[in-house]
Design a protein around this motif. Structure first.
Motif, PDB file in Angstrom:
ATOM      1  N   LYS A 132       0.828  -1.198   0.000  1.00 16.81           N
ATOM      2  CA  LYS A 132       0.000   0.000   0.000  1.00 16.81           C
ATOM      3  C   LYS A 132       0.869   1.257   0.000  1.00 16.81           C
ATOM      4  O   LYS A 132       2.082   1.197   0.216  1.00 16.81           O
ATOM      5  CB  LYS A 132      -0.941   0.000   1.209  1.00 16.81           C
ATOM      6  N   SER A 133       0.245   2.386  -0.258  1.00 15.22           N
ATOM      7  CA  SER A 133       0.969   3.652  -0.315  1.00 15.22           C
ATOM      8  C   SER A 133       1.459   4.054   1.081  1.00 15.22           C
ATOM      9  O   SER A 133       0.951   3.561   2.101  1.00 15.22           O
ATOM     10  CB  SER A 133       0.076   4.750  -0.883  1.00 15.22           C
ATOM     11  N   ASP A 134       2.416   4.966   1.110  1.00 19.63           N
ATOM     12  CA  ASP A 134       2.953   5.433   2.392  1.00 19.63           C
ATOM     13  C   ASP A 134       1.859   6.067   3.247  1.00 19.63           C
ATOM     14  O   ASP A 134       1.850   5.898   4.478  1.00 19.63           O
ATOM     15  CB  ASP A 134       4.091   6.433   2.153  1.00 19.63           C
ATOM     16  N   GLU A 135       0.960   6.789   2.609  1.00 17.70           N
ATOM     17  CA  GLU A 135      -0.135   7.416   3.355  1.00 17.70           C
ATOM     18  C   GLU A 135      -1.068   6.358   3.953  1.00 17.70           C
ATOM     19  O   GLU A 135      -1.513   6.480   5.097  1.00 17.70           O
ATOM     20  CB  GLU A 135      -0.915   8.364   2.447  1.00 17.70           C
ATOM     21  N   GLU A 136      -1.348   5.319   3.169  1.00 15.73           N
ATOM     22  CA  GLU A 136      -2.200   4.242   3.670  1.00 15.73           C
ATOM     23  C   GLU A 136      -1.514   3.494   4.807  1.00 15.73           C
ATOM     24  O   GLU A 136      -2.158   3.109   5.796  1.00 15.73           O
ATOM     25  CB  GLU A 136      -2.538   3.282   2.536  1.00 15.73           C
ATOM     26  N   LYS A 137      -0.217   3.297   4.680  1.00 18.07           N
ATOM     27  CA  LYS A 137       0.541   2.622   5.732  1.00 18.07           C
ATOM     28  C   LYS A 137       0.492   3.427   7.032  1.00 18.07           C
ATOM     29  O   LYS A 137       0.327   2.873   8.124  1.00 18.07           O
ATOM     30  CB  LYS A 137       1.990   2.426   5.290  1.00 18.07           C
ATOM     31  N   LYS A 138       0.639   4.714   6.891  1.00 17.88           N
ATOM     32  CA  LYS A 138       0.606   5.590   8.067  1.00 17.88           C
ATOM     33  C   LYS A 138      -0.746   5.486   8.773  1.00 17.88           C
ATOM     34  O   LYS A 138      -0.827   5.426  10.009  1.00 17.88           O
ATOM     35  CB  LYS A 138       0.881   7.033   7.647  1.00 17.88           C
ATOM     36  N   ASN A 186       1.150  -4.434   5.894  1.00 26.32           N
ATOM     37  CA  ASN A 186       1.488  -3.075   5.482  1.00 26.32           C
ATOM     38  C   ASN A 186       1.734  -2.135   6.649  1.00 26.32           C
ATOM     39  O   ASN A 186       2.380  -1.092   6.483  1.00 26.32           O
ATOM     40  CB  ASN A 186       0.377  -2.517   4.575  1.00 26.32           C
ATOM     41  N   ALA A 187       1.252  -2.492   7.813  1.00 24.17           N
ATOM     42  CA  ALA A 187       1.508  -1.678   8.999  1.00 24.17           C
ATOM     43  C   ALA A 187       2.879  -1.984   9.606  1.00 24.17           C
ATOM     44  O   ALA A 187       3.394  -1.215  10.417  1.00 24.17           O
ATOM     45  CB  ALA A 187       0.415  -1.911  10.045  1.00 24.17           C
ATOM     46  N   ALA A 188       3.470  -3.106   9.195  1.00 25.58           N
ATOM     47  CA  ALA A 188       4.737  -3.563   9.775  1.00 25.58           C
ATOM     48  C   ALA A 188       5.926  -3.161   8.904  1.00 25.58           C
ATOM     49  O   ALA A 188       5.784  -2.761   7.749  1.00 25.58           O
ATOM     50  CB  ALA A 188       4.709  -5.070   9.952  1.00 25.58           C
ATOM     51  N   ASP A 189       7.120  -3.309   9.483  1.00 22.83           N
ATOM     52  CA  ASP A 189       8.365  -3.019   8.759  1.00 22.83           C
ATOM     53  C   ASP A 189       9.022  -4.281   8.231  1.00 22.83           C
ATOM     54  O   ASP A 189       9.798  -4.211   7.280  1.00 22.83           O
ATOM     55  CB  ASP A 189       9.347  -2.280   9.686  1.00 22.83           C
TER      56      ASP A 189
END
Length: 364
Positions: free
Chosen positions: A156-162, A249-252
């Motif tokens: 997902k996009s960086d904004e969605e991840k955030k 997507n929330a993880a690293d």
């Protein structure tokens, strides 16, 4: 797709499975992914029926329930039988705590079930020799890898991840490591927690639960960890598969310290999300996913590699790129072609095909 395909040339495949009796395990995920795969790429060729004894060209058994074994005479009379090997006695030993009085009869039955099939599919070539050593004809074994849908698992996009990190209450800037799978000794849950203790500045989340309750190997010890985890460790319990893409997507990174595996769908899901993946250096991984993961031998190496991924941006990008490459290699389209060739080449006679299998598919 089941009844929409009216082509007279379409083959009917009866998918036989009771995997949905329990949630949160790999057999169910693989079963669902295969049906989705055939729907997406082969809907003009196959009519899929679930748990039906109506006349079919192929009866594909995903689980080894006794009720299915009793259907074999009918299935063999009507068409060709295929067994999907999701587990072997040694993987069950490392997953479930079975009474000794039941273990040997169950393992005997498992191998008898596999041997009764006209053809067998394995998701990891490493286990072909073990099946052969148990008396199963090598000629009727075919290797086809797992895969996952890019529509279900994707970066997902960086904004969605955030936004997802906020949704899951992950502090801004906190490096997050996830493990995914059943809570059992084989999955390396204890090492996951031990490595987490060495990294108190990071958040470790284990996605999954006790799919088989108290039968899960190591239940008592792991239950204590779940009830009283370190401050930086979260156990989410079993999560609906539809939500798993959000957790990736929330993880690293994915950290999977399993001691034994066949071909974990978890790794494929993480590859599709382009996550760096840290796993134990298992023989089963070599030749299938070892090129796309960080391989470690023990907790010291796990700890060092996780720290490096968190601190070295260039190394992180390198491993993320390897995951993306691995996702392409195990793309649904490629695996769908393997299944199509396999199904179309099946012959009634055990171990025989109407034509030879393609490169990378045949067991030999």
């Amino acid at each position: 797709m089941t009844e929409k395909n009216t082509s007279p040339k379409a083959k009917t495949i009866a998918m036989m499975s009771r995997a949905d009796m329990t949630k949160g395990h790999g057999v169910l995920s693989v079963y669902e992914e295969l049906i989705r795969l055939l729907n997406d790429y082969c809907s003009d060729k196959y009519i899929i029926r679930k748990n039906s004894l109506a006349k079919a060209d192929i009866y594909h058994y995903h689980t080894i329930n006794t009720e299915f074994y009793l259907t074999l005479p009918i299935a063999k009379k009507n068409g060709v039988t295929v067994g999907f090997v999701h587990f072997l006695p040694q993987t069950i030993d490392e997953s479930l705590h079975l009474w000794k009085i039941a273990k040997n009869p169950f393992y005997w039955y498992m191998m008898k079930f596999y041997d009764a099939m006209d053809h067998i599919v394995v998701v990891n070539p490493h286990f072909i020799d073990q099946l052969v050593s148990s008396g199963i004809d090598r000629d009727k074994i075919t290797y086809i890898p797992n895969c996952v849908s890019v529509e279900s698992f994707f970066r997902k996009s960086d904004e969605e991840k955030k936004a997802l990190r906020k949704k899951y209450d992950i502090p801004e800037g906190k490096k997050t490591v996830i493990g995914v799978g059943q809570l059992q000794i084989r999955k390396g849950v204890e090492d996951f927690v031990e490595v987490a203790k060495r990294n108190p500045d990071k958040l470790f989340m284990w996605i999954g639960g006790f799919s088989f309750g108290k039968m899960s190997d190591g239940y008592e010890n792991i239950k204590k960890m779940v009830d009283e985890p370190p401050e930086n460790v979260r156990f989410t319990g079993i999560i609906d598969r539809e939500e798993m893409n959000d957790y990736y997507n929330a993880a690293d990174m994915l950290f999977l310290p399993s001691f034994a595996e066949l071909f974990p769908v978890t790794i494929l899901e993480a590859l599709s999300c382009h996550l760096p993946i840290v796993v134990r250096d298992l023989e089963e991984y070599h030749g299938i996913v070892s090129d796309y993961c960080v391989l470690c031998r023990d907790n010291e190496e796990f700890d060092a590699q996780i720290k490096k991924l968190c601190e070295d941006e260039a190394y992180y990008r390198e491993m993320s790129a390897k995951s993306a490459f691995g996702s392409e290699y195990y793309s649904a389209e490629n695996v769908a072609k393997m299944w199509e060739e396999f199904y179309d080449g099946l012959d009634k006679q055990p171990g025989k095909k109407k034509h030879s299998s393609g490169k990378g598919v045949k067991s030999s």
